[in-house]
Design a protein around this motif. Structure first.
Motif, mmCIF file in Angstrom:
data_model
loop_
_atom_site.group_PDB
_atom_site.id
_atom_site.type_symbol
_atom_site.label_atom_id
_atom_site.label_comp_id
_atom_site.label_asym_id
_atom_site.label_seq_id
_atom_site.Cartn_x
_atom_site.Cartn_y
_atom_site.Cartn_z
ATOM 1 N N ASN A 105 0.830 -1.206 0.000
ATOM 2 C CA ASN A 105 0.000 0.000 0.000
ATOM 3 C C ASN A 105 0.866 1.260 0.000
ATOM 4 O O ASN A 105 0.664 2.187 -0.797
ATOM 5 C CB ASN A 105 -0.910 -0.006 1.229
ATOM 6 N N ASP A 106 1.845 1.285 0.887
ATOM 7 C CA ASP A 106 2.672 2.485 1.016
ATOM 8 C C ASP A 106 3.711 2.581 -0.101
ATOM 9 O O ASP A 106 4.127 3.677 -0.476
ATOM 10 C CB ASP A 106 3.357 2.513 2.393
ATOM 11 N N LEU A 107 4.093 1.434 -0.655
ATOM 12 C CA LEU A 107 5.009 1.446 -1.799
ATOM 13 C C LEU A 107 4.352 2.135 -2.995
ATOM 14 O O LEU A 107 4.982 2.940 -3.677
ATOM 15 C CB LEU A 107 5.419 0.023 -2.180
ATOM 16 N N ARG A 108 3.084 1.821 -3.237
ATOM 17 C CA ARG A 108 2.363 2.467 -4.337
ATOM 18 C C ARG A 108 2.430 3.981 -4.205
ATOM 19 O O ARG A 108 2.636 4.696 -5.182
ATOM 20 C CB ARG A 108 0.872 2.074 -4.314
ATOM 21 N N LEU A 109 2.230 4.482 -2.976
ATOM 22 C CA LEU A 109 2.251 5.929 -2.736
ATOM 23 C C LEU A 109 3.651 6.482 -3.004
ATOM 24 O O LEU A 109 3.812 7.529 -3.636
ATOM 25 C CB LEU A 109 1.838 6.238 -1.291
ATOM 26 N N ALA A 110 4.661 5.757 -2.527
ATOM 27 C CA ALA A 110 6.042 6.225 -2.709
ATOM 28 C C ALA A 110 6.419 6.228 -4.191
ATOM 29 O O ALA A 110 7.092 7.152 -4.667
ATOM 30 C CB ALA A 110 7.003 5.349 -1.911
ATOM 31 N N VAL A 111 5.969 5.206 -4.929
ATOM 32 C CA VAL A 111 6.242 5.156 -6.375
ATOM 33 C C VAL A 111 5.586 6.359 -7.051
ATOM 34 O O VAL A 111 6.167 6.994 -7.929
ATOM 35 C CB VAL A 111 5.744 3.814 -6.978
ATOM 36 N N ILE A 161 13.960 -2.510 -3.324
ATOM 37 C CA ILE A 161 14.604 -3.507 -2.477
ATOM 38 C C ILE A 161 13.507 -4.123 -1.626
ATOM 39 O O ILE A 161 12.715 -3.400 -1.008
ATOM 40 C CB ILE A 161 15.682 -2.877 -1.579
ATOM 41 N N ILE A 162 13.424 -5.444 -1.663
ATOM 42 C CA ILE A 162 12.444 -6.109 -0.808
ATOM 43 C C ILE A 162 13.177 -6.651 0.409
ATOM 44 O O ILE A 162 14.050 -7.512 0.300
ATOM 45 C CB ILE A 162 11.702 -7.224 -1.566
ATOM 46 N N ASN A 163 12.848 -6.061 1.540
ATOM 47 C CA ASN A 163 13.451 -6.487 2.795
ATOM 48 C C ASN A 163 12.487 -7.446 3.490
ATOM 49 O O ASN A 163 11.295 -7.433 3.219
ATOM 50 C CB ASN A 163 13.736 -5.250 3.653
ATOM 51 N N LYS A 164 13.002 -8.257 4.367
ATOM 52 C CA LYS A 164 12.200 -9.246 5.098
ATOM 53 C C LYS A 164 11.512 -10.192 4.117
ATOM 54 O O LYS A 164 10.354 -10.603 4.329
ATOM 55 C CB LYS A 164 11.151 -8.564 5.992
ATOM 56 N N ALA A 165 12.194 -10.493 3.012
ATOM 57 C CA ALA A 165 11.621 -11.406 2.021
ATOM 58 C C ALA A 165 11.337 -12.743 2.682
ATOM 59 O O ALA A 165 12.149 -13.251 3.464
ATOM 60 C CB ALA A 165 12.577 -11.581 0.845
ATOM 61 N N GLY A 166 10.175 -13.304 2.359
ATOM 62 C CA GLY A 166 9.777 -14.573 2.961
ATOM 63 C C GLY A 166 8.533 -14.433 3.804
ATOM 64 O O GLY A 166 7.778 -15.379 3.978
ATOM 65 N N ILE A 167 8.302 -13.202 4.319
ATOM 66 C CA ILE A 167 7.059 -12.989 5.062
ATOM 67 C C ILE A 167 5.989 -12.534 4.079
ATOM 68 O O ILE A 167 6.264 -12.258 2.903
ATOM 69 C CB ILE A 167 7.221 -11.934 6.186
ATOM 70 N N GLY A 168 4.755 -12.440 4.546
ATOM 71 C CA GLY A 168 3.676 -11.820 3.769
ATOM 72 C C GLY A 168 3.226 -12.624 2.572
ATOM 73 O O GLY A 168 3.087 -13.836 2.630
ATOM 74 N N ASP A 169 3.062 -11.897 1.432
ATOM 75 C CA ASP A 169 2.477 -12.531 0.247
ATOM 76 C C ASP A 169 3.221 -12.096 -1.023
ATOM 77 O O ASP A 169 4.300 -11.512 -0.946
ATOM 78 C CB ASP A 169 0.993 -12.164 0.147
ATOM 79 N N ARG A 170 2.632 -12.341 -2.180
ATOM 80 C CA ARG A 170 3.311 -12.034 -3.452
ATOM 81 C C ARG A 170 2.894 -10.677 -4.024
ATOM 82 O O ARG A 170 3.274 -10.320 -5.139
ATOM 83 C CB ARG A 170 3.009 -13.126 -4.488
ATOM 84 N N GLY A 171 2.069 -9.947 -3.279
ATOM 85 C CA GLY A 171 1.499 -8.701 -3.812
ATOM 86 C C GLY A 171 2.541 -7.718 -4.325
ATOM 87 O O GLY A 171 2.398 -7.155 -5.407
ATOM 88 N N VAL A 172 3.609 -7.519 -3.559
ATOM 89 C CA VAL A 172 4.635 -6.550 -3.948
ATOM 90 C C VAL A 172 5.332 -7.013 -5.239
ATOM 91 O O VAL A 172 5.621 -6.208 -6.131
ATOM 92 C CB VAL A 172 5.658 -6.351 -2.808
ATOM 93 N N TYR A 173 5.558 -8.331 -5.350
ATOM 94 C CA TYR A 173 6.229 -8.875 -6.545
ATOM 95 C C TYR A 173 5.354 -8.673 -7.784
ATOM 96 O O TYR A 173 5.839 -8.273 -8.844
ATOM 97 C CB TYR A 173 6.545 -10.362 -6.351
ATOM 98 N N ASP A 174 4.048 -8.973 -7.625
ATOM 99 C CA ASP A 174 3.120 -8.798 -8.758
ATOM 100 C C ASP A 174 3.070 -7.332 -9.182
ATOM 101 O O ASP A 174 3.082 -7.012 -10.373
ATOM 102 C CB ASP A 174 1.708 -9.273 -8.367
ATOM 103 N N TYR A 175 3.032 -6.449 -8.192
ATOM 104 C CA TYR A 175 2.971 -5.013 -8.469
ATOM 105 C C TYR A 175 4.228 -4.564 -9.216
ATOM 106 O O TYR A 175 4.150 -3.807 -10.196
ATOM 107 C CB TYR A 175 2.812 -4.250 -7.156
ATOM 108 N N ALA A 176 5.391 -5.047 -8.758
ATOM 109 C CA ALA A 176 6.658 -4.655 -9.377
ATOM 110 C C ALA A 176 6.675 -5.061 -10.850
ATOM 111 O O ALA A 176 7.101 -4.295 -11.722
ATOM 112 C CB ALA A 176 7.829 -5.290 -8.630
#
Lengths: 120, 290
Positions: B194-200, B213-228
């Motif tokens: 959510n906040d990445l979209r705003l920063a972009v 840069i994706i930090n703490k990779a392994g937690i959460g979901d694939r949303g950030v990857y799909d967005y990228a």
């Protein structure tokens, strides 16, 4: 003697708004003539900052000598005090109930802001 | 080369990345623009060399000259000056120091005084110069300190890394503005996305090339990857969610200090950033020629 009340409505039955700067309206009640006047404060509802200051000026311009509201922050307090307006805080549910408290002498005059400013 | 490390969301690892990149390069200027809570110094441990006060002007009214015409109040967009029947109140903490009140006053009753809102510290550790802005507690405006940091910047020929505050409001824009690259650090969670979209959105408005840069990779979901992928934003580096990194960080150790193998990774990151920023410049030059 004119008293300003913070409210969202336009009659004595309307609720007393606990906020000062961002209250939707001010109901100005004239104790000598028992008449009332409503002043809009809508421009301040969405103000980013300085709502209390602007509202205090609006109340000062209305000719009110006293203000009855829920809470008052430091900047609004400074302006109201400088304009010579006495501030009373009340948790009455309606303007009418707050007016009753005022008439009965049940409200104590606030000597300082009773809440922190939004920047604090 | 000026790289701004930003994120939108707080706590994604901006400072860890900015400090680790600076330490990997060996020679760099690191500018801590998170002036409300600067903490890059904890990872750099510099020797402080100098401190400078940041002063802001605010209006001072001479009531003997004032005719209470209210022009100053009308011109102030920030409600920082209030004219009553026989007095004028000023609210320095709301004042943006534009000077309009003093300019417009027909009776020349307004002069400017200065007050301290924070300070800038400069420290050195080996080849790293750390510049830190620090806003005084209770002061609402961070941007004057960031402006002052940038004004003081000795650009020389070294790489400058800005550690931005979180969010996307004025202090972040002031940090990103006039840099060459937005390095956005996120975490692969719905909050991070959510906040990445705003920063972009902010970085694009400022026409900056963007890398993730994706930090703490392994937690959460694939949303950030799909967005990228969908937005065609390069993921330059992934740092795994790892308790050992958090433990080192909590003791004030950057990634490169705790895990020397990261030095190579960060130098590789810097190379990618340079390439992408260079392409961006070529594109801009190309389009301006047309």
């Amino acid at each position: 003697m004119r008293i300003a009340f913070t409210t969202s409505g336009e009659t004595l039955d309307a609720p007393l708004d606990s906020r000062f700067g961002r209250a939707p309206k001010f109901l100005i009640y004239d104790l000598d003539t028992n008449t009332l006047e409503v002043i809009d404060n809508g421009q301040n509802l969405n103000a980013a900052q300085g709502a209390g200051i602007q509202a205090a000026q609006t109340v000062a311009r209305s000719g009110a000598n006293s203000l009855v509201t829920g809470h008052c922050g430091p900047k609004a307090f400074r302006v109201l005090a400088a304009a010579g307006i006495k501030i009373f805080t009340s948790d009455a549910p309606t303007v009418a109930a707050a007016l009753e408290q005022y008439r009965a002498g049940k409200l104590a005059e606030a000597k300082a802001a009773d809440v922190e400013g939004h920047w604090a | 080369m000026m790289i701004a490390v930003a994120s939108g969301k707080g706590g994604t690892g901006k400072t860890l990345i900015a400090a680790s990149l600076a330490l990997s390069l060996g020679k760099a200027i690191l500018v801590d623009c998170d002036v409300e809570e600067p903490n890059a110094h904890l990872l750099i441990s510099p020797q402080w060399q100098l401190t400078k006060e940041v002063l802001l002007p605010f209006p001072k009214v001479d009531l003997a000259k004032c005719n209470f015409c209210q022009e100053c109040q009308r011109v102030c967009r920030f409600g920082a000056i209030v004219v009553l029947a026989d007095q004028v109140l000023t609210f320095p903490e709301l004042c943006h120091s534009c000077g309009a009140c003093a300019l417009i006053c027909p009776s020349k009753a307004i002069s400017e005084e200065k007050r301290k809102i924070g300070e800038i510290r400069v420290g050195i550790r080996n080849g790293i110069k750390l510049m830190e802005g620090r806003l005084q507690v209770g002061e609402p405006m961070a941007t004057p300190i960031i402006r002052e940091l940038k004004r003081w910047l000795d650009k020389e020929d070294s790489t400058i890394i800005f550690d931005a505050p979180p969010g996307t409001s004025c202090p972040v824009i002031h940090t990103l503005r006039a840099t060459d690259y937005a390095l956005l650090v996120t975490e692969p969670t719905p909050f991070g996305l959510n906040d990445l979209r705003l920063a972009v959105g902010v970085a694009r408005k400022l026409n900056l090339p963007i890398g993730l840069i994706i930090n703490k990779a392994g937690i959460g979901d694939r949303g950030v990857y799909d967005y990228a992928q969908e937005q065609n934003l390069p993921i330059l580096l992934e740092i795994p969610e790892d308790r050992a990194i958090a433990e080192a960080y909590s003791r004030g150790k950057s990634l490169v200090e705790a895990f020397p193998e990261y030095k190579k990774i960060f130098l590789g990151l810097f190379e990618k950033i340079n390439l992408q920023a260079g392409e961006n410049v070529r594109k801009a030059v190309g389009s301006s020629k047309r």
